[in-house]
Each structure stands twice: as C-alpha cells, then as structure tokens.
Design a protein around this motif. Sequence first.
Motif, mmCIF file in Angstrom:
data_model
loop_
_atom_site.group_PDB
_atom_site.id
_atom_site.type_symbol
_atom_site.label_atom_id
_atom_site.label_comp_id
_atom_site.label_asym_id
_atom_site.label_seq_id
_atom_site.Cartn_x
_atom_site.Cartn_y
_atom_site.Cartn_z
ATOM 1 N N UNK A 200 0.839 -1.198 0.000
ATOM 2 C CA UNK A 200 0.000 0.000 0.000
ATOM 3 C C UNK A 200 0.874 1.247 0.000
ATOM 4 N N UNK A 201 2.027 1.158 0.644
ATOM 5 C CA UNK A 201 2.980 2.264 0.714
ATOM 6 C C UNK A 201 4.315 1.795 0.167
ATOM 7 N N UNK A 202 4.954 2.648 -0.633
ATOM 8 C CA UNK A 202 6.323 2.411 -1.097
ATOM 9 C C UNK A 202 7.137 3.640 -0.725
ATOM 10 N N UNK A 203 8.343 3.392 -0.200
ATOM 11 C CA UNK A 203 9.257 4.466 0.188
ATOM 12 C C UNK A 203 10.535 4.342 -0.621
ATOM 13 N N UNK A 204 10.967 5.448 -1.198
ATOM 14 C CA UNK A 204 12.260 5.506 -1.878
ATOM 15 C C UNK A 204 13.084 6.639 -1.276
ATOM 16 N N UNK A 205 14.305 6.326 -0.858
ATOM 17 C CA UNK A 205 15.269 7.336 -0.443
ATOM 18 C C UNK A 205 16.031 7.713 -1.703
ATOM 19 N N UNK A 206 15.960 8.977 -2.073
ATOM 20 C CA UNK A 206 16.488 9.406 -3.369
ATOM 21 C C UNK A 206 18.007 9.490 -3.382
ATOM 22 N N UNK A 207 18.586 8.999 -4.456
ATOM 23 C CA UNK A 207 20.013 9.104 -4.729
ATOM 24 C C UNK A 207 20.183 9.903 -6.010
ATOM 25 N N UNK A 208 21.299 10.600 -6.173
ATOM 26 C CA UNK A 208 21.497 11.370 -7.407
ATOM 27 C C UNK A 208 21.338 10.523 -8.671
ATOM 28 N N UNK A 209 21.788 9.270 -8.622
ATOM 29 C CA UNK A 209 21.741 8.430 -9.821
ATOM 30 C C UNK A 209 20.351 7.864 -10.113
ATOM 31 N N UNK A 210 19.444 7.850 -9.124
ATOM 32 C CA UNK A 210 18.132 7.235 -9.330
ATOM 33 C C UNK A 210 16.956 8.194 -9.153
ATOM 34 N N UNK A 211 17.214 9.442 -8.757
ATOM 35 C CA UNK A 211 16.125 10.357 -8.421
ATOM 36 C C UNK A 211 15.133 10.549 -9.560
ATOM 37 N N UNK A 212 15.613 10.804 -10.752
ATOM 38 C CA UNK A 212 14.704 11.025 -11.877
ATOM 39 C C UNK A 212 13.881 9.775 -12.174
ATOM 40 N N UNK B 14 -2.534 -2.407 -8.049
ATOM 41 C CA UNK B 14 -3.861 -2.014 -7.544
ATOM 42 C C UNK B 14 -3.878 -1.580 -6.072
ATOM 43 N N UNK B 15 -3.103 -2.195 -5.216
ATOM 44 C CA UNK B 15 -3.120 -1.879 -3.780
ATOM 45 C C UNK B 15 -2.355 -0.606 -3.429
ATOM 46 N N UNK B 16 -1.459 -0.171 -4.296
ATOM 47 C CA UNK B 16 -0.556 0.952 -4.036
ATOM 48 C C UNK B 16 -1.319 2.269 -3.962
ATOM 49 N N UNK B 17 -1.174 2.974 -2.812
ATOM 50 C CA UNK B 17 -1.918 4.231 -2.673
ATOM 51 C C UNK B 17 -1.127 5.348 -1.993
ATOM 52 N N UNK B 18 0.104 5.089 -1.540
ATOM 53 C CA UNK B 18 0.917 6.170 -0.986
ATOM 54 C C UNK B 18 2.382 5.934 -1.348
ATOM 55 N N UNK B 19 3.047 7.049 -1.648
ATOM 56 C CA UNK B 19 4.438 7.004 -2.105
ATOM 57 C C UNK B 19 5.192 8.110 -1.384
ATOM 58 N N UNK B 20 6.288 7.746 -0.735
ATOM 59 C CA UNK B 20 7.162 8.715 -0.087
ATOM 60 C C UNK B 20 8.491 8.744 -0.808
ATOM 61 N N UNK B 21 8.936 9.947 -1.165
ATOM 62 C CA UNK B 21 10.258 10.176 -1.729
ATOM 63 C C UNK B 21 11.024 11.025 -0.721
ATOM 64 N N UNK B 22 12.157 10.524 -0.256
ATOM 65 C CA UNK B 22 12.911 11.194 0.803
ATOM 66 C C UNK B 22 14.280 11.575 0.277
ATOM 67 N N UNK B 23 14.577 12.862 0.307
ATOM 68 C CA UNK B 23 15.910 13.316 -0.106
ATOM 69 C C UNK B 23 16.904 13.051 1.006
ATOM 70 N N UNK B 24 18.127 12.740 0.607
ATOM 71 C CA UNK B 24 19.162 12.488 1.602
ATOM 72 C C UNK B 24 20.124 13.649 1.775
#
Length: 195
Positions: free
Chosen positions: A112-124, A138-148
């Motif tokens: 339901x939630x996916x979290x990605x910690x952003x890296x310069x090589x993968x941010x885009x 279908x179940x996915x409803x929240x996404x967090x992108x966290x800058x480091x």
Amino acid sequence: MIATIQRRYSLDEYRTIADTSEEKCEYHDGEIVTMTGGTVKHSRISRNILNLLDNKLQNTNFEAINNDLRLWIPDYRRGVYPDAMVFDGALQFNGESQGDASRREDEVLNPVLIVEVLSPSTEEYDRTDKFRMYRSIPSFCEYLLIRQNKIFVERYSKQAQVWTYRDFDGVDQSILLESMNIELAIAEIYRGVEF
C-alpha cells in the motif's frame, strides 16, 4: 544503478542469478540491472523510516518490510527493491494464483505504501518511470520520496483514483500517512543524519 548487462535474460535466468549473486540486482523486462551501494545518509534514513513504520504499525494489520524483498510489477515485468514497503494484511506473492509450486516467497505484489530514499543516480527514475510503474499496482496508494542531501520529503497519496501531492521541508513537521492513519515526524526520519 551502475551497470546493465547487455544481453536479454529470461525471468528464470534472472532469478537463478539473483539467488546466487553477492550483488543485489533488479530485473527490467529482460535486462539485469546491478544496484549500487548506498551512502551513510541513505542507510540511516532507510533504517529510520523502517523503524518508525514498524513501531507505529505494531498491533495493527499493517506490516513494514525492508529492501531485501523484491517487488514484482506484473504489467511491466519488473522486479525492483524499494527502500521500504508497507502491506495491509497478508502479503501476496508472485505465482500464488498458479499454485504452490510456482509461488515465489521473494517476490511480493501488494504494497500500500512504497518508500524511496532518493540518490542522485536514481532520483529522476524514482520520480517518473518507476512511479508510473508502481501506479499499475492495484493496492498501491501512498508514495514517499525522501531526499538524503537536505530535509525534504514528498508524499503522493491516491484517493478515489486521483493522486495528490504534498511536500515537507521542516524538521518540526509530521507526515500523515492516510492509508494507515499514522503520523511520521520529519525529525525522526532524519535522526542521526548530518547535512
């Protein structure tokens, strides 16, 4: 991501390689992509977010999982490793519908939630193509992108098939994760991280 092996691999070939490889690698519809190592900041943020989620979700139906478990995206034939995921109830594994013989306990389908910690090589990639592929789940409803490299967290939330956006850049702010009805303090996400 550093290196992409040039020849195309079947999913079974990839799984054999992934099961024995010392390096973590993703499957991108025939291509094997070797994952790079992270930074101290990335590791601390990933640890903090997983610990926060785990603590907040105790005694609920939700479960937080780290980046050792592969997320399978059927529509795009992708096997990827988000930094963290949360599941509501039982995890659904790839191959369950075909019976126990083909069930993969290392490939999940229903966060339901996916979290990605952003890296310069993968941010885009995390913001664009990867987010587009995640939205096919279908179940996915929240996404967090966290800058480091600075305090900045982005939350995308889906309600009634519409995605909304909000960002957070204050150490005194908290993020409400609506799908789980919990709040995460920005200060705790960045605990121990120096800029």
